[in-house]
Design a protein around this motif. Structure first.
Motif, PDB file in Angstrom:
ATOM      1  N   ALA A   3       0.821  -1.214   0.000  1.00  9.16           N
ATOM      2  CA  ALA A   3       0.000   0.000   0.000  1.00  9.16           C
ATOM      3  C   ALA A   3       0.856   1.266   0.000  1.00  9.16           C
ATOM      4  N   THR A   4       1.997   1.236   0.688  1.00 11.33           N
ATOM      5  CA  THR A   4       2.874   2.414   0.724  1.00 11.33           C
ATOM      6  C   THR A   4       3.464   2.679  -0.661  1.00 11.33           C
ATOM      7  N   ASP A   5       3.854   1.609  -1.360  1.00 14.52           N
ATOM      8  CA  ASP A   5       4.358   1.777  -2.731  1.00 14.52           C
ATOM      9  C   ASP A   5       3.288   2.412  -3.612  1.00 14.52           C
ATOM     10  N   ARG A   6       2.055   1.972  -3.468  1.00 12.40           N
ATOM     11  CA  ARG A   6       0.964   2.544  -4.270  1.00 12.40           C
ATOM     12  C   ARG A   6       0.745   4.014  -3.918  1.00 12.40           C
ATOM     13  N   GLU A   7       0.857   4.353  -2.646  1.00  9.45           N
ATOM     14  CA  GLU A   7       0.744   5.763  -2.245  1.00  9.45           C
ATOM     15  C   GLU A   7       1.875   6.587  -2.851  1.00  9.45           C
ATOM     16  N   ILE A   8       3.077   6.040  -2.837  1.00 12.66           N
ATOM     17  CA  ILE A   8       4.233   6.731  -3.433  1.00 12.66           C
ATOM     18  C   ILE A   8       3.984   6.969  -4.911  1.00 12.66           C
ATOM     19  N   LEU A   9       3.516   5.952  -5.610  1.00 12.62           N
ATOM     20  CA  LEU A   9       3.235   6.104  -7.041  1.00 12.62           C
ATOM     21  C   LEU A   9       2.185   7.178  -7.280  1.00 12.62           C
ATOM     22  N   GLY A  10       1.144   7.193  -6.470  1.00 12.56           N
ATOM     23  CA  GLY A  10       0.109   8.214  -6.607  1.00 12.56           C
ATOM     24  C   GLY A  10       0.672   9.617  -6.414  1.00 12.56           C
ATOM     25  N   GLN A  11       1.531   9.782  -5.404  1.00 12.06           N
ATOM     26  CA  GLN A  11       2.158  11.086  -5.165  1.00 12.06           C
ATOM     27  C   GLN A  11       3.030  11.489  -6.350  1.00 12.06           C
ATOM     28  N   LEU A  12       3.807  10.545  -6.884  1.00 12.98           N
ATOM     29  CA  LEU A  12       4.704  10.853  -8.006  1.00 12.98           C
ATOM     30  C   LEU A  12       3.935  11.155  -9.291  1.00 12.98           C
ATOM     31  N   VAL A  13       2.801  10.493  -9.491  1.00 11.86           N
ATOM     32  CA  VAL A  13       1.984  10.788 -10.676  1.00 11.86           C
ATOM     33  C   VAL A  13       1.453  12.215 -10.578  1.00 11.86           C
ATOM     34  N   ASN A  15       2.870  14.687  -8.800  1.00 13.50           N
ATOM     35  CA  ASN A  15       3.977  15.643  -8.808  1.00 13.50           C
ATOM     36  C   ASN A  15       5.300  14.880  -8.773  1.00 13.50           C
ATOM     37  N   ALA A  16       5.865  14.631  -9.931  1.00 10.96           N
ATOM     38  CA  ALA A  16       7.117  13.870 -10.016  1.00 10.96           C
ATOM     39  C   ALA A  16       8.310  14.651  -9.483  1.00 10.96           C
ATOM     40  N   ARG A  17       8.141  15.942  -9.252  1.00  9.31           N
ATOM     41  CA  ARG A  17       9.236  16.775  -8.742  1.00  9.31           C
ATOM     42  C   ARG A  17       9.214  16.918  -7.223  1.00  9.31           C
ATOM     43  N   ILE A  18       8.331  16.198  -6.565  1.00 11.99           N
ATOM     44  CA  ILE A  18       8.239  16.262  -5.114  1.00 11.99           C
ATOM     45  C   ILE A  18       9.566  15.817  -4.496  1.00 11.99           C
ATOM     46  N   SER A  19       9.982  16.483  -3.438  1.00  9.63           N
ATOM     47  CA  SER A  19      11.244  16.095  -2.780  1.00  9.63           C
ATOM     48  C   SER A  19      11.012  14.809  -1.990  1.00  9.63           C
ATOM     49  N   TYR A  20      12.101  14.095  -1.705  1.00  8.59           N
ATOM     50  CA  TYR A  20      11.980  12.874  -0.908  1.00  8.59           C
ATOM     51  C   TYR A  20      11.465  13.205   0.494  1.00  8.59           C
ATOM     52  N   ARG A  21      11.817  14.350   1.003  1.00 12.84           N
ATOM     53  CA  ARG A  21      11.329  14.769   2.324  1.00 12.84           C
ATOM     54  C   ARG A  21       9.810  14.928   2.292  1.00 12.84           C
ATOM     55  N   GLU A  22       9.306  15.636   1.268  1.00 11.86           N
ATOM     56  CA  GLU A  22       7.854  15.833   1.139  1.00 11.86           C
ATOM     57  C   GLU A  22       7.144  14.513   0.847  1.00 11.86           C
ATOM     58  N   LEU A  23       7.759  13.695  -0.004  1.00 12.21           N
ATOM     59  CA  LEU A  23       7.174  12.399  -0.341  1.00 12.21           C
ATOM     60  C   LEU A  23       7.075  11.524   0.906  1.00 12.21           C
ATOM     61  N   GLY A  24       8.169  11.464   1.663  1.00 11.43           N
ATOM     62  CA  GLY A  24       8.160  10.674   2.892  1.00 11.43           C
ATOM     63  C   GLY A  24       7.090  11.149   3.860  1.00 11.43           C
ATOM     64  N   ARG A  43      14.212   0.327 -10.136  1.00 10.62           N
ATOM     65  CA  ARG A  43      15.009  -0.878 -10.443  1.00 10.62           C
ATOM     66  C   ARG A  43      14.108  -2.025 -10.899  1.00 10.62           C
ATOM     67  N   ASP A  44      12.920  -2.155 -10.265  1.00 12.18           N
ATOM     68  CA  ASP A  44      11.987  -3.236 -10.598  1.00 12.18           C
ATOM     69  C   ASP A  44      11.166  -2.954 -11.852  1.00 12.18           C
ATOM     70  N   GLY A  45      11.342  -1.775 -12.454  1.00 11.98           N
ATOM     71  CA  GLY A  45      10.637  -1.441 -13.686  1.00 11.98           C
ATOM     72  C   GLY A  45       9.223  -0.944 -13.482  1.00 11.98           C
ATOM     73  N   VAL A  46       8.824  -0.682 -12.231  1.00 10.49           N
ATOM     74  CA  VAL A  46       7.494  -0.134 -11.980  1.00 10.49           C
ATOM     75  C   VAL A  46       7.463   1.320 -12.421  1.00 10.49           C
ATOM     76  N   ILE A  47       8.472   2.073 -12.044  1.00 11.36           N
ATOM     77  CA  ILE A  47       8.634   3.450 -12.519  1.00 11.36           C
ATOM     78  C   ILE A  47       9.607   3.385 -13.689  1.00 11.36           C
ATOM     79  N   THR A  48       9.149   3.801 -14.842  1.00 10.89           N
ATOM     80  CA  THR A  48       9.989   3.697 -16.040  1.00 10.89           C
ATOM     81  C   THR A  48      10.666   5.004 -16.416  1.00 10.89           C
ATOM     82  N   GLY A  49      10.321   6.094 -15.741  1.00  7.61           N
ATOM     83  CA  GLY A  49      10.975   7.360 -16.033  1.00  7.61           C
ATOM     84  C   GLY A  49      10.163   8.527 -15.518  1.00  7.61           C
ATOM     85  N   GLY A 143      -0.716  10.081 -16.751  1.00  3.93           N
ATOM     86  CA  GLY A 143       0.481   9.679 -17.463  1.00  3.93           C
ATOM     87  C   GLY A 143       0.627   8.201 -17.653  1.00  3.93           C
ATOM     88  N   ALA A 144      -0.428   7.408 -17.485  1.00  3.51           N
ATOM     89  CA  ALA A 144      -0.311   5.967 -17.592  1.00  3.51           C
ATOM     90  C   ALA A 144      -0.466   5.519 -19.036  1.00  3.51           C
TER      91      ALA A 144
END
Length: 145
Positions: A3-13, A15-24, A43-49, A143-144
């Motif tokens: 679930a945390t990975d999915r939340e991270i992906l949602g945040q990045l979709v 705003n991909a420029r979010i800082s790691y501090r804000e993302l965390g 690394r696992d290919g979930v995020i491709t760019g 962006g999917a």
């Protein structure tokens, strides 16, 4: 993926420029833990760019259209894809099922450029039939793929 990975992906979709501090902070992790998860997802290919999204209208391309394309012969897909990749007006091209072979999303400066593009597809890209619709507005854009 949890679930945390999915939340991270949602945040990045959003705003991909979010800082790691804000993302965390947004997902309840430290900045380092968030960065580690993003690196693993890459690394696992979930995020491709990460990309910049350009507003075609702001770049002078205010006429957006969807073009369904039928190719003349089977086996010309690679050639068609290579040719459309060279066309500046083509923003997306997807291979589809059904009556048509591809759907193109294009952004043109005006109807005359759209007309030239359609003529080029038929003349140079082995296209036998097109069906074109003008986009009035985008109701949702993600962006999917």
């Amino acid at each position: 993926m949890d679930a945390t990975d999915r939340e991270i992906l949602g945040q990045l979709v959003r705003n991909a420029r979010i800082s790691y501090r804000e993302l965390g902070a947004a997902v309840g992790l430290s900045a380092n833990a968030a960065a580690d998860r993003v690196r693993r997802l890459r690394r696992d290919g979930v995020i491709t760019g990460f990309t910049a999204t350009v507003n075609p209208g702001a770049a002078g391309r205010r006429l957006v259209a969807l073009i369904d394309v039928r190719l003349a012969a089977a086996g010309t897909n690679d050639q068609f894809e290579a040719e459309t990749a060279k066309l500046e007006a083509v923003t997306d091209a997807v291979h589809v099922t059904g009556r048509f072979d591809y759907q193109l999303r294009v952004a043109c400066r005006d109807p005359a450029e759209l007309d030239r593009l359609l003529r080029h597809l038929k003349r140079e890209c082995d296209v036998t039939e097109t069906e074109t619709r003008i986009v009035l507005r985008s109701a949702l854009a993600r962006g999917a793929a």
